[in-house]
Motif scaffolding. Structure first.
Motif, PDB file in Angstrom:
ATOM      1  N   SER A  65       0.821  -1.208   0.000  1.00  0.00           N
ATOM      2  CA  SER A  65       0.000   0.000   0.000  1.00  0.00           C
ATOM      3  C   SER A  65       0.855   1.258   0.000  1.00  0.00           C
ATOM      4  CB  SER A  65      -0.939   0.008   1.216  1.00  0.00           C
ATOM      5  OG  SER A  65      -0.193   0.049   2.421  1.00  0.00           O
ATOM      6  N   THR A  68      -3.049   6.385  -0.719  1.00  0.00           N
ATOM      7  CA  THR A  68      -4.272   6.459  -1.512  1.00  0.00           C
ATOM      8  C   THR A  68      -4.413   5.300  -2.484  1.00  0.00           C
ATOM      9  OG1 THR A  68      -3.159   7.845  -3.162  1.00  0.00           O
ATOM     10  CG2 THR A  68      -4.357   8.975  -1.398  1.00  0.00           C
ATOM     11  N   LYS A  69      -3.504   4.329  -2.380  1.00  0.00           N
ATOM     12  CA  LYS A  69      -3.547   3.183  -3.295  1.00  0.00           C
ATOM     13  C   LYS A  69      -3.042   1.938  -2.574  1.00  0.00           C
ATOM     14  CE  LYS A  69      -0.596   3.279  -6.719  1.00  0.00           C
ATOM     15  NZ  LYS A  69       0.047   3.565  -8.040  1.00  0.00           N
ATOM     16  N   LEU A 144      -7.061  -0.996  -5.501  1.00  0.00           N
ATOM     17  CA  LEU A 144      -8.019   0.071  -5.210  1.00  0.00           C
ATOM     18  C   LEU A 144      -7.277   1.383  -5.005  1.00  0.00           C
ATOM     19  CD1 LEU A 144     -10.438  -1.612  -2.605  1.00  0.00           C
ATOM     20  CD2 LEU A 144     -10.756  -1.400  -5.076  1.00  0.00           C
ATOM     21  N   SER A 145      -7.895   2.480  -5.401  1.00  0.00           N
ATOM     22  CA  SER A 145      -7.285   3.789  -5.188  1.00  0.00           C
ATOM     23  C   SER A 145      -8.373   4.837  -4.975  1.00  0.00           C
ATOM     24  CB  SER A 145      -6.407   4.179  -6.385  1.00  0.00           C
ATOM     25  OG  SER A 145      -7.192   4.321  -7.552  1.00  0.00           O
ATOM     26  N   VAL A 146      -7.997   5.943  -4.344  1.00  0.00           N
ATOM     27  CA  VAL A 146      -8.907   7.072  -4.140  1.00  0.00           C
ATOM     28  C   VAL A 146      -8.170   8.360  -4.490  1.00  0.00           C
ATOM     29  CG1 VAL A 146     -10.352   6.001  -2.355  1.00  0.00           C
ATOM     30  CG2 VAL A 146      -8.243   7.177  -1.701  1.00  0.00           C
ATOM     31  N   VAL A 151      -6.725   3.969   1.369  1.00  0.00           N
ATOM     32  CA  VAL A 151      -7.132   2.592   1.131  1.00  0.00           C
ATOM     33  C   VAL A 151      -6.569   1.797   2.301  1.00  0.00           C
ATOM     34  CG1 VAL A 151      -7.030   0.579  -0.365  1.00  0.00           C
ATOM     35  CG2 VAL A 151      -7.120   2.865  -1.376  1.00  0.00           C
ATOM     36  N   THR A 153      -5.983  -1.432   4.852  1.00  0.00           N
ATOM     37  CA  THR A 153      -5.677  -2.837   4.594  1.00  0.00           C
ATOM     38  C   THR A 153      -5.759  -3.645   5.883  1.00  0.00           C
ATOM     39  OG1 THR A 153      -3.282  -2.624   4.988  1.00  0.00           O
ATOM     40  CG2 THR A 153      -4.091  -2.125   2.759  1.00  0.00           C
ATOM     41  N   LEU A 169      -8.822  -5.132   1.342  1.00  0.00           N
ATOM     42  CA  LEU A 169      -8.630  -3.712   1.068  1.00  0.00           C
ATOM     43  C   LEU A 169      -9.984  -3.030   1.156  1.00  0.00           C
ATOM     44  CD1 LEU A 169      -6.577  -3.862  -2.292  1.00  0.00           C
ATOM     45  CD2 LEU A 169      -5.680  -4.048   0.034  1.00  0.00           C
ATOM     46  N   ALA A 171     -11.494   1.006   0.332  1.00  0.00           N
ATOM     47  CA  ALA A 171     -11.202   2.372  -0.080  1.00  0.00           C
ATOM     48  C   ALA A 171     -12.193   3.335   0.559  1.00  0.00           C
ATOM     49  CB  ALA A 171     -11.263   2.474  -1.604  1.00  0.00           C
ATOM     50  N   SER A 173     -13.111   7.392   0.737  1.00  0.00           N
ATOM     51  CA  SER A 173     -12.905   8.721   0.179  1.00  0.00           C
ATOM     52  C   SER A 173     -13.312   9.768   1.211  1.00  0.00           C
ATOM     53  CB  SER A 173     -13.736   8.899  -1.098  1.00  0.00           C
ATOM     54  OG  SER A 173     -13.555  10.172  -1.646  1.00  0.00           O
TER      55      SER A 173
END
Length: 307
Positions: A65, A68-69, A144-146, A151, A153, A169, A171, A173
């Motif tokens: 990680s 944001t991803k 996954l990303s924001v 994100v 875990t 995972l 996500a 926002s």
């Protein structure tokens, strides 16, 4: 020297390697079968392909990680013993790190360059088959990303940092405090590990799955002998309960069952300092969905004893 189909077939029969690998080996060795066998062995291809038919349903989940991803990958092995092997753990850790900078698909990860080598991830996994001695498969992955948020875990029963049998995972926002957001995100990830929801919201449940459940409920309700209008109400009620049980936001939060996940996330907004939206989730359990071969251990031992 030109490589003929007969030569490729002979080499394939002797090594169990793939047709294209055999053709390449013969081209590299000027058609010399024995030299081609050695070439395949040196590359780990002959040994790897001989094992490729074995069921790989054990292994590890790896997570990497970067705020944001995050990405989760599943690499399978034949036995749980290999999952405790340092070389295998390094492989899973390395593949997860590479996957973080790909599109997150198995094909994309497999084609990416593996660190400190001149090979791809796919080639590195194949080479590891020869050194570790079991069939290994990069089976699944999710990324996954924001834009703004985290994100989170979670690895259940981790055998090492970022490695285990079950990885999640989630996500989130939000423009709020990232430390507080990560804390609630980890709790939601733990919840997902425990309950395995089918979707974030009831409206996102696969229509085919919902229809199958409805048909089962209809058949069960008909056995009551009640009229159709009553049956319809019974089925509608059971479907509402079904959606509550399989959709993440409507589930009772495992950390505080008095709240739904949605209510728990809403309550966390006070500490985070901004609205929170769960935009994605992924849950991978090692070997999930793989049909394991039933083996006769006594017969295997007898076969080995006979040579």
């Amino acid at each position: 020297m030109s490589v003929t189909a007969a030569m490729v077939k002979e080499l394939r029969d002797k090594t169990g390697a793939g047709m294209m690998d055999c053709k390449k080996a013969l081209a590299e060795t000027n058609g010399d079968i024995e030299a081609a066998i050695d070439w395949l062995r040196a590359k780990g291809i002959a040994k790897a392909d001989k094992k490729s038919g074995r069921t790989a349903a054990e292994g590890l989940i790896g997570i990497a990680s970067a705020g944001t991803k995050a990405v989760v990958v599943e690499i399978n092995s034949e036995t749980d013993f290999v999952a405790r092997n340092d070389a295998f753990q390094d492989l899973v850790r390395g593949v997860a790190a590479v996957a973080l900078n790909t599109d997150g698909t198995v094909a994309g990860i497999g084609a990416a360059s593996y660190p400190a080598t001149s090979t791809t991830v796919g080639e590195a996994v194949t080479a590891a088959v020869a050194t570790i001695g079991e069939n290994l498969t990069l089976r699944r992955a999710a990324l996954l990303s924001v834009e703004d948020g985290v994100v989170a875990t979670y690895v259940h029963n981790a055998v090492a940092d970022g490695l285990g049998k079950l990885g999640v995972l989630v996500a989130l926002s939000s423009t709020g405090n990232k430390e507080a957001l990560t804390a609630i995100g980890r709790q939601v990830a733990m919840h997902i590990a425990a309950t395995n929801p089918l979707a974030i919201r009831s409206s996102e449940v696969d229509p085919a799955v919902a229809e199958r459940e409805r048909n089962v409920f209809i058949e069960q309700s008909r056995a009551s002998g009640k009229p159709d209008n009553i049956i319809e109400k019974m089925v509608d009620g059971r479907m509402r309960k079904f959606f509550e049980e399989v959709a993440l936001l409507s589930q009772a939060f495992v950390i505080n069952p008095d709240l739904t996940v949605e209510a728990a996330v809403k309550a966390a907004e006070k500490e985070v300092g901004a609205p929170i939206e769960i935009t994605g989730m992924a849950r991978l359990l090692v070997g999930e969905g793989v049909e394991k071969e039933e083996t006769d251990f006594a017969a295997e031992v007898a076969a080995v004893a006979k040579g």
